[in-house]
Design an enzyme around this catalytic site. Structure first.
Site, PDB file in Angstrom:
ATOM      1  N   LYS A   8       0.848  -1.214   0.000  1.00  0.00           N
ATOM      2  CA  LYS A   8       0.000   0.000   0.000  1.00  0.00           C
ATOM      3  C   LYS A   8       0.870   1.245   0.000  1.00  0.00           C
ATOM      4  O   LYS A   8       2.044   1.213   0.387  1.00  0.00           O
ATOM      5  CB  LYS A   8      -0.909   0.030   1.241  1.00  0.00           C
ATOM      6  N   VAL A  93      11.333  -4.547   3.112  1.00  0.00           N
ATOM      7  CA  VAL A  93      10.944  -4.696   4.527  1.00  0.00           C
ATOM      8  C   VAL A  93      11.114  -3.351   5.250  1.00  0.00           C
ATOM      9  O   VAL A  93      12.111  -2.655   5.044  1.00  0.00           O
ATOM     10  CB  VAL A  93      11.814  -5.796   5.183  1.00  0.00           C
ATOM     11  N   GLY A  96       7.481   1.322   4.807  1.00  0.00           N
ATOM     12  CA  GLY A  96       6.318   2.218   4.814  1.00  0.00           C
ATOM     13  C   GLY A  96       5.256   1.790   3.821  1.00  0.00           C
ATOM     14  O   GLY A  96       4.302   2.523   3.550  1.00  0.00           O
ATOM     15  N   SER A 101       2.121  -6.206   7.230  1.00  0.00           N
ATOM     16  CA  SER A 101       0.681  -6.129   7.518  1.00  0.00           C
ATOM     17  C   SER A 101      -0.111  -6.826   6.425  1.00  0.00           C
ATOM     18  O   SER A 101      -1.072  -7.556   6.689  1.00  0.00           O
ATOM     19  CB  SER A 101       0.232  -4.669   7.597  1.00  0.00           C
ATOM     20  N   ASP A 134      -2.284  -1.390  10.410  1.00  0.00           N
ATOM     21  CA  ASP A 134      -2.340  -1.350   8.939  1.00  0.00           C
ATOM     22  C   ASP A 134      -2.941  -2.613   8.324  1.00  0.00           C
ATOM     23  O   ASP A 134      -3.107  -2.689   7.111  1.00  0.00           O
ATOM     24  CB  ASP A 134      -0.919  -1.183   8.370  1.00  0.00           C
TER      25      ASP A 134
HETATM   26  O1  C5P Z   1       0.061  -1.378  14.613  1.00  0.00           O
HETATM   27  P1  C5P Z   1       1.512  -1.464  14.305  1.00  0.00           P
HETATM   28  O2  C5P Z   1       2.211  -2.519  15.085  1.00  0.00           O
HETATM   29  O3  C5P Z   1       1.787  -1.558  12.835  1.00  0.00           O
HETATM   30  O4  C5P Z   1       2.141  -0.076  14.752  1.00  0.00           O
HETATM   31  C1  C5P Z   1       3.512   0.074  14.977  1.00  0.00           C
HETATM   32  C2  C5P Z   1       3.764   1.251  15.898  1.00  0.00           C
HETATM   33  O5  C5P Z   1       3.461   2.469  15.213  1.00  0.00           O
HETATM   34  C3  C5P Z   1       2.915   1.275  17.135  1.00  0.00           C
HETATM   35  O6  C5P Z   1       3.507   0.545  18.165  1.00  0.00           O
HETATM   36  C4  C5P Z   1       2.875   2.767  17.465  1.00  0.00           C
HETATM   37  O7  C5P Z   1       4.082   3.161  18.112  1.00  0.00           O
HETATM   38  C5  C5P Z   1       2.894   3.413  16.093  1.00  0.00           C
HETATM   39  N1  C5P Z   1       1.533   3.767  15.612  1.00  0.00           N
HETATM   40  C6  C5P Z   1       0.850   4.812  16.211  1.00  0.00           C
HETATM   41  N2  C5P Z   1      -0.409   5.128  15.770  1.00  0.00           N
HETATM   42  C7  C5P Z   1      -0.980   4.484  14.725  1.00  0.00           C
HETATM   43  C8  C5P Z   1      -0.289   3.419  14.094  1.00  0.00           C
HETATM   44  C9  C5P Z   1       0.970   3.097  14.559  1.00  0.00           C
HETATM   45  O8  C5P Z   1       1.342   5.436  17.147  1.00  0.00           O
HETATM   46  N3  C5P Z   1      -2.188   4.832  14.323  1.00  0.00           N
END
Ligand code: C5P
Length: 295
Positions: A8, A93, A96, A101, A134
């Site tokens: 994405k 990897v 972004g 995900s 994500d």
């Molecule tokens: O959900 P995911 O593990 O992909 O998110 C990784 C990190 O990114 C989270 O631990 C958080 O620190 C940050 N994050 C956030 N707010 C979001 C998505 C991600 O603070 N909406």
């Protein structure tokens, strides 16, 4: 079972505020692109879950989101079925582009079929949310979606289902930690540091971008792309600025970082233009360059 696991881009990503659970509320617009990993799922006679991959950069244990997806599905439904998961990586990897995900979402959807669970999209999206912010976007199998909350409350943009765009992507070989970038955002916000060295404020919103996309108006699109985290990531990783400057030199005045980076993308008018740019960017600074389309 052989499945494509797509990447994405965030065409718009506005960080609104920090939540009590330490995540952040976002307003974002996702685009699915045709850059993808391959995932092969094979039923097992026992209840073990195994994961192999051609990449040295992703783990083969339960710290891998795809492994966690299989484990979660197994636990929640008290299943005795197992699976061998093989991931052939092409999405860079930690770039972004949501590769990990997407892999998790693809495993949820694949196992729903392989294990004959007949779970609804909403149920799968609920599991996806537990794995990462994500992940739910990929469950909806849509080209474009608007999202809020942690980026995990998804509204597919069906009116854009026929719109296709070409992009050039440049991925500098650096590892950007998403939690670190959100932490830097928090610090800048607290210190009220704006512009140039800090936070940027949007002059557009998801609605304006959706409208520009629906008109295929590349000029209007370029004026409405936005990412709150871009300046934050650039201040920590100046290579991202170098990529944007290089793209601007090649005539791509408008480029945007996806997610927390480091991938930078631009809209290009045609595949021909993208191919020409690809030739000019290749071998530069060991950046990875991809030519992709809306999927
Ligand atoms: O959900 P995911 O593990 O992909 O998110 C990784 C990190 O990114 C989270 O631990 C958080 O620190 C940050 N994050 C956030 N707010 C979001 C998505 C991600 O603070 N909406």
């Amino acid at each position: 079972m052989v499945l494509n696991s797509y990447a994405k881009l965030n065409l718009y990503l506005e960080v609104l505020d920090k939540r009590p659970d330490n995540y952040h509320n976002l307003s974002t617009l996702f685009e699915r692109i045709d850059l993808c990993d391959k995932i092969i799922l094979k039923k097992r006679a026992d209840r073990r879950i195994t994961l192999t991959t051609n990449s040295s950069e992703i783990p083969g244990d339960s710290s891998n989101l795809a492994f966690r997806a299989a484990l979660l599905l197994q636990k929640k439904n008290s299943l005795n079925q197992g699976v061998d998961i093989k991931i052939i990586k092409r999405i860079p990897v930690g770039s972004g582009m949501g590769g990990g995900s997407s892999n998790a979402a693809t495993v949820l959807m694949g196992l729903n079929k392989l294990w004959r669970l007949k779970l609804s999209k909403n149920k799968l999206a609920g599991y996806a949310r537990e794995i990462g912010a994500d992940v739910p976007f990929f469950i909806y199998e849509t080209s474009f979606a608007e999202a809020c909350d942690r980026g995990d409350k998804i509204k597919p943009l069906k009116s854009l289902s026929q719109n296709k765009f070409w992009h050039i992507l440049v991925v500098p070989r650096i590892n950007v930690s998403t939690p670190l970038i959100f932490k830097l955002w928090d610090e800048l916000k607290k210190a009220k540091i704006y512009q140039n060295h800090g936070l940027t404020l949007p002059i557009s919103n998801v609605k304006m971008l959706t409208s520009a996309l629906s008109k295929n108006d590349l000029f209007l699109i370029s004026k409405t792309l936005f990412n709150s985290l871009e300046q934050v990531s650039i201040s920590a990783f100046p290579q991202i600025r170098q990529v944007k400057d290089r793209l601007a030199l090649l005539g791509l005045k408008s480029s945007l970082m996806s997610g927390s980076g480091p991938t930078v993308f631009s809209f290009v008018a045609s595949r021909r233009e993208a191919l020409a740019l690809n030739r000019q960017l290749k071998n530069f600074n060991s950046w990875q360059v991809f030519l992709v389309k809306t999927k």
